[in-house]
Every structure is written in structure tokens, then in C-alpha cells.
Write a protein that holds these residues in place. Structure first.
Motif, PDB file in Angstrom:
ATOM      1  N   ILE A   1      -8.154  12.106   0.162  1.00  0.00           N
ATOM      2  CA  ILE A   1      -7.660  10.820   0.677  1.00  0.00           C
ATOM      3  C   ILE A   1      -7.990  10.722   2.153  1.00  0.00           C
ATOM      4  O   ILE A   1      -7.726  11.659   2.917  1.00  0.00           O
ATOM      5  CB  ILE A   1      -6.144  10.723   0.476  1.00  0.00           C
ATOM      6  N   VAL A   2      -8.537   9.588   2.559  1.00  0.00           N
ATOM      7  CA  VAL A   2      -8.841   9.435   3.982  1.00  0.00           C
ATOM      8  C   VAL A   2      -7.831   8.570   4.696  1.00  0.00           C
ATOM      9  O   VAL A   2      -7.687   8.639   5.902  1.00  0.00           O
ATOM     10  CB  VAL A   2     -10.258   8.875   4.207  1.00  0.00           C
ATOM     11  N   CYS A   3      -7.135   7.715   3.914  1.00  0.00           N
ATOM     12  CA  CYS A   3      -6.230   6.800   4.603  1.00  0.00           C
ATOM     13  C   CYS A   3      -5.172   6.282   3.648  1.00  0.00           C
ATOM     14  O   CYS A   3      -5.462   6.046   2.476  1.00  0.00           O
ATOM     15  CB  CYS A   3      -7.077   5.641   5.147  1.00  0.00           C
ATOM     16  N   VAL A   4      -3.947   6.144   4.144  1.00  0.00           N
ATOM     17  CA  VAL A   4      -2.915   5.451   3.371  1.00  0.00           C
ATOM     18  C   VAL A   4      -2.327   4.373   4.260  1.00  0.00           C
ATOM     19  O   VAL A   4      -2.268   4.527   5.485  1.00  0.00           O
ATOM     20  CB  VAL A   4      -1.789   6.387   2.896  1.00  0.00           C
ATOM     21  N   ALA A   5      -1.893   3.296   3.633  1.00  0.00           N
ATOM     22  CA  ALA A   5      -1.308   2.221   4.424  1.00  0.00           C
ATOM     23  C   ALA A   5      -0.164   1.581   3.664  1.00  0.00           C
ATOM     24  O   ALA A   5      -0.163   1.553   2.438  1.00  0.00           O
ATOM     25  CB  ALA A   5      -2.372   1.168   4.742  1.00  0.00           C
ATOM     26  N   VAL A   6       0.817   1.090   4.415  1.00  0.00           N
ATOM     27  CA  VAL A   6       1.904   0.318   3.824  1.00  0.00           C
ATOM     28  C   VAL A   6       1.856  -1.051   4.482  1.00  0.00           C
ATOM     29  O   VAL A   6       1.850  -1.144   5.711  1.00  0.00           O
ATOM     30  CB  VAL A   6       3.273   0.965   4.105  1.00  0.00           C
ATOM     31  N   VAL A   7       1.797  -2.082   3.667  1.00  0.00           N
ATOM     32  CA  VAL A   7       1.699  -3.432   4.208  1.00  0.00           C
ATOM     33  C   VAL A   7       2.874  -4.245   3.692  1.00  0.00           C
ATOM     34  O   VAL A   7       3.188  -4.196   2.506  1.00  0.00           O
ATOM     35  CB  VAL A   7       0.367  -4.079   3.782  1.00  0.00           C
ATOM     36  N   GLY A   8       3.513  -4.977   4.576  1.00  0.00           N
ATOM     37  CA  GLY A   8       4.708  -5.711   4.190  1.00  0.00           C
ATOM     38  C   GLY A   8       4.386  -6.963   3.390  1.00  0.00           C
ATOM     39  O   GLY A   8       3.229  -7.275   3.125  1.00  0.00           O
ATOM     40  N   HIS A   9       5.438  -7.670   3.029  1.00  0.00           N
ATOM     41  CA  HIS A   9       5.215  -8.796   2.129  1.00  0.00           C
ATOM     42  C   HIS A   9       4.573  -9.984   2.817  1.00  0.00           C
ATOM     43  O   HIS A   9       4.056 -10.883   2.157  1.00  0.00           O
ATOM     44  CB  HIS A   9       6.528  -9.193   1.434  1.00  0.00           C
ATOM     45  N   GLN A  10       4.564  -9.985   4.152  1.00  0.00           N
ATOM     46  CA  GLN A  10       3.833 -11.058   4.826  1.00  0.00           C
ATOM     47  C   GLN A  10       2.493 -10.533   5.314  1.00  0.00           C
ATOM     48  O   GLN A  10       1.936 -11.054   6.279  1.00  0.00           O
ATOM     49  CB  GLN A  10       4.643 -11.566   6.020  1.00  0.00           C
ATOM     50  N   ASN A  11       2.012  -9.478   4.630  1.00  0.00           N
ATOM     51  CA  ASN A  11       0.750  -8.842   4.998  1.00  0.00           C
ATOM     52  C   ASN A  11       0.756  -8.280   6.409  1.00  0.00           C
ATOM     53  O   ASN A  11      -0.283  -8.151   7.042  1.00  0.00           O
ATOM     54  CB  ASN A  11      -0.430  -9.816   4.811  1.00  0.00           C
ATOM     55  N   ASN A  12       1.924  -7.948   6.917  1.00  0.00           N
ATOM     56  CA  ASN A  12       2.020  -7.292   8.220  1.00  0.00           C
ATOM     57  C   ASN A  12       1.945  -5.775   7.995  1.00  0.00           C
ATOM     58  O   ASN A  12       2.555  -5.258   7.075  1.00  0.00           O
ATOM     59  CB  ASN A  12       3.334  -7.650   8.908  1.00  0.00           C
ATOM     60  N   PRO A  13       1.221  -5.056   8.832  1.00  0.00           N
ATOM     61  CA  PRO A  13       1.095  -3.612   8.613  1.00  0.00           C
ATOM     62  C   PRO A  13       2.382  -2.897   8.998  1.00  0.00           C
ATOM     63  O   PRO A  13       2.944  -3.148  10.064  1.00  0.00           O
ATOM     64  CB  PRO A  13      -0.047  -3.206   9.543  1.00  0.00           C
ATOM     65  N   LEU A  14       2.864  -2.025   8.112  1.00  0.00           N
ATOM     66  CA  LEU A  14       4.090  -1.285   8.401  1.00  0.00           C
ATOM     67  C   LEU A  14       3.803   0.169   8.708  1.00  0.00           C
ATOM     68  O   LEU A  14       4.573   0.849   9.354  1.00  0.00           O
ATOM     69  CB  LEU A  14       5.039  -1.350   7.194  1.00  0.00           C
ATOM     70  N   TYR A  15       2.710   0.669   8.177  1.00  0.00           N
ATOM     71  CA  TYR A  15       2.400   2.081   8.377  1.00  0.00           C
ATOM     72  C   TYR A  15       0.943   2.266   8.041  1.00  0.00           C
ATOM     73  O   TYR A  15       0.473   1.782   7.020  1.00  0.00           O
ATOM     74  CB  TYR A  15       3.263   2.928   7.446  1.00  0.00           C
ATOM     75  N   LEU A  16       0.230   2.969   8.923  1.00  0.00           N
ATOM     76  CA  LEU A  16      -1.190   3.194   8.679  1.00  0.00           C
ATOM     77  C   LEU A  16      -1.495   4.590   9.165  1.00  0.00           C
ATOM     78  O   LEU A  16      -1.231   4.913  10.311  1.00  0.00           O
ATOM     79  CB  LEU A  16      -1.998   2.154   9.459  1.00  0.00           C
ATOM     80  N   GLN A  17      -1.993   5.432   8.274  1.00  0.00           N
ATOM     81  CA  GLN A  17      -2.246   6.806   8.672  1.00  0.00           C
ATOM     82  C   GLN A  17      -3.586   7.213   8.121  1.00  0.00           C
ATOM     83  O   GLN A  17      -3.813   7.123   6.927  1.00  0.00           O
ATOM     84  CB  GLN A  17      -1.138   7.710   8.102  1.00  0.00           C
TER      85      GLN A  17
END
Lengths: 143, 187
Positions: free
Chosen positions: A2-18
Motif C-alpha cells: 500500500i502506498v497511500c490511504v485516505a479518509v475523505v468526509g461526506h463533503q469530499n473534504n480530506p480528513l486524513y491522508l497518509q
């Protein structure tokens, strides 16, 4: 791997990017994640199957780029988890398993009373758990 | 008259009281602390308020504890501490504490909690580093002991939210207040 994981909120706002590779690629990975949001939007608005599956959380392979594969997972609160991997063959079960553990870690991070929903996830233990889950992802596939 | 029931063990006590979902309890406490922080803004004020809330809870809790658990009078402070750790914590929080670090006179000891349902999922942000998140527990112990004529001081020694390996609170018995009667004996 895995090179990247991301969490994106319901308004497509980024919550976590690693990202888990060298920092040069970070911007490109952000771009890949951003593009995959469009794919998710399409899938959500036009369900392919006539009978929608009971578990609609795991979206599966979103799209393969030149050397990455992007998987998506949607929670019932419209929070999206994106996983970018360079593995050539990823078993469906492994990806589902990964997202299940990731979802559990996310829920624990969000239950922190000091976390503001909609803001970025600032929990250090969430980062540590995600790193552990990411590390144990590849080892499941090697026989 | 039926013979008095024997004092129950910690597990039996825990099984006999009504219980609430642990996550609901944790999330409710977290919401209380967050709201106090928003209202009072100062970490020290929040600590004091949590202690005061705990004190109010403790004064009421000790009666319920004695009614349900049926323990006999404790001979000294050591026995009191054991009863609090084994029966009190078990009955109300579902976890047992260990009593350690007695000082030479037997008036000061530590309660060590490995597991604390109040702090599941909690991580202190950098802006609230002085916050004693579990201060309500110290208030509860202080309030409960004061209702049975013991004045104590409770401080936190170790706190897992600050990076330690367990929760440790130090309870020091400052004064044993004898019963006061509102009337004079020699009238």
C-alpha cells in the motif's frame, strides 16, 4: 504494498491522508485520491446492479492507473476510505479485510470526545494503528 | 428476623446491580468534559469542576454502596482502602483497582487502575495538557469517604492519557472526624 490511504468526509473534504512511500510522490498520490472521488461519486449515483447488494460499503477496485490500483470503501455516513496500492494482484478478501480493520480504527478515533467531526483526524494512535494495518496487509497475500 | 446477608464478593455485586452500556457511559462522560471545556475554557477550572461533581456524586454513592454491598464496619483505613478497590470500583465501574504504596503510618495509599472505562477512545489534544480527565474519580472517593467521617486528599500520580502505563491516584487520610452530636450530653 500500500502506498497511500485516505479518509475523505461526506463533503469530499480530506480528513486524513497518509502516504507510505518517499515524499516526492505525495502530491501525485493526493491527485490520484482526488480523481478517485469522482469515480466514487459515479458509482454512488448510478448503481450498476439491478438488485443492490446488502453490503454496499466495499466499492472494490475503482480504477487502475499506470502502476497503481485504487480501492474504495463507503460508510453509511458518506465517509470514504481510499486505498492506493502497487500490488499487481490483490485478493478481494484481503482488501475487504483491510477496510474492515481500517473502519474499526476510524470509529475509535472519531469516538474521541476531543475530535471535532469534519475536522482532520489528529489522533496519533489512529496513525499508529493505520501503519500496523498497512504493514500487515501485504503479508497476508504471500503464501 | 432473618439473619443478615453475608457481604457479597465484587463479582456478585457487579452482577446484581443494574448496568449501562460501557460505550454510552464513556461517550457521555466525554461529552461532559468537552462541554465543561467549552464553557469554562480554563483547564484548571475544569479540573476543579470535575472534582466538585465527583464530590457530589460520592456523597450520594456511598449510601448506595453500603446498602447493596452489606460490608461490615472497617477496622482501619487499610481495610477501607481494600473495600473501595475491590468492591467499590467493581460495583460502579466494573474494574478492580489494586492498593499499593502504603506509607509508614498507614494513612496514605495508592489505587492503581490498569483499565479505566472513562477514558476509552480518548486522546488529549495539545491544548489541554493540564487536564486531569479522570478528576471526577478523585472527587467521588473524597466525597464518599467524607460521608463516613474521613477527610482525605486525593491526587493523581500517573495518568495513561499523559503517556504513563496505568492510572494511579494517591489517597491520603488527613483527619478522622469523630461523630458530632447536635445536642450536648450533659443537659
Amino acid at each position: 504494498m500500500i502506498v497511500c490511504v485516505a479518509v475523505v468526509g461526506h463533503q469530499n473534504n480530506p480528513l486524513y491522508l497518509q502516504s507510505f512511500t518517499e515524499a516526492d510522490d505525495a502530491l501525485k498520490l493526493h491527485h490520484v485520491v482526488h480523481c478517485s472521488l469522482d469515480v466514487i461519486g459515479e458509482r454512488v449515483n448510478n448503481p450498476k446492479r439491478n438488485a443492490p447488494a446488502l453490503n454496499e460499503t466495499f466499492l472494490g477496485l475503482l480504477y487502475p492507473t499506470e502502476n497503481y490500483k485504487v480501492y474504495g470503501y463507503l460508510t453509511n455516513t458518506k465517509v470514504k476510505f481510499i486505498m492506493v496500492t502497487t500490488d499487481l494482484d490483490v485478493k478481494d478478501a484481503d482488501a475487504r479485510n483491510f477496510f474492515r480493520k481500517f473502519h474499526a480504527a476510524y470509529v475509535d478515533a472519531v469516538s474521541n470526545p476531543f475530535h471535532v467531526p469534519g475536522k482532520k483526524i489528529a489522533s496519533r494512535s489512529f496513525g499508529a494503528r493505520v501503519s500496523t494495518i498497512v504493514k500487515s496487509f501485504g503479508s497476508g497475500t504471500t503464501a | 428476623m432473618p439473619p443478615p446477608a453475608a457481604p457479597k464478593s465484587g463479582d456478585a455485586l457487579f452482577a446484581s446491580v443494574e448496568r449501562v452500556n460501557a460505550e454510552l457511559f464513556t461517550l457521555t462522560y466525554g461529552a461532559i468534559v468537552r462541554q465543561l471545556l467549552t464553557d469554562l475554557e480554563e483547564v484548571e477550572e475544569v479540573n476543579k469542576q470535575l472534582d466538585q461533581m465527583g464530590y457530589n456524586i460520592g456523597t450520594r454513592l456511598v449510601d448506595e454502596f453500603l446498602a447493596k454491598s452489606n460490608v461490615s464496619r472497617c477496622a482501619d483505613f487499610k481495610e477501607t482502602a481494600d473495600v473501595i478497590a475491590k468492591l467499590g470500583f467493581k460495583m460502579f465501574l466494573g474494574v478492580t483497582a489494586t492498593v499499593t504504596n502504603w506509607d509508614a503510618e498507614g494513612t496514605s495509599c495508592s489505587f492503581v487502575l490498569e483499565d479505566n472505562p472513562l477514558v476509552d477512545f480518548v486522546e488529549l489534544p495539545d491544548t489541554c495538557q493540564g487536564l486531569q480527565y479522570c478528576n471526577v474519580l478523585s472527587g467521588v472517593i473524597r466525597g464518599a469517604l467524607e460521608m463516613v467521617s474521613m477527610k482525605t486528599e486525593v491526587t493523581w500520580v500517573r495518568d495513561m492519557l499523559r503517556g504513563d502505563d496505568a492510572y494511579e491516584m494517591r489517597v491520603k487520610l488527613t483527619k478522622q472526624v469523630p461523630e458530632e452530636y447536635p445536642y450536648k450530653d450533659d443537659d
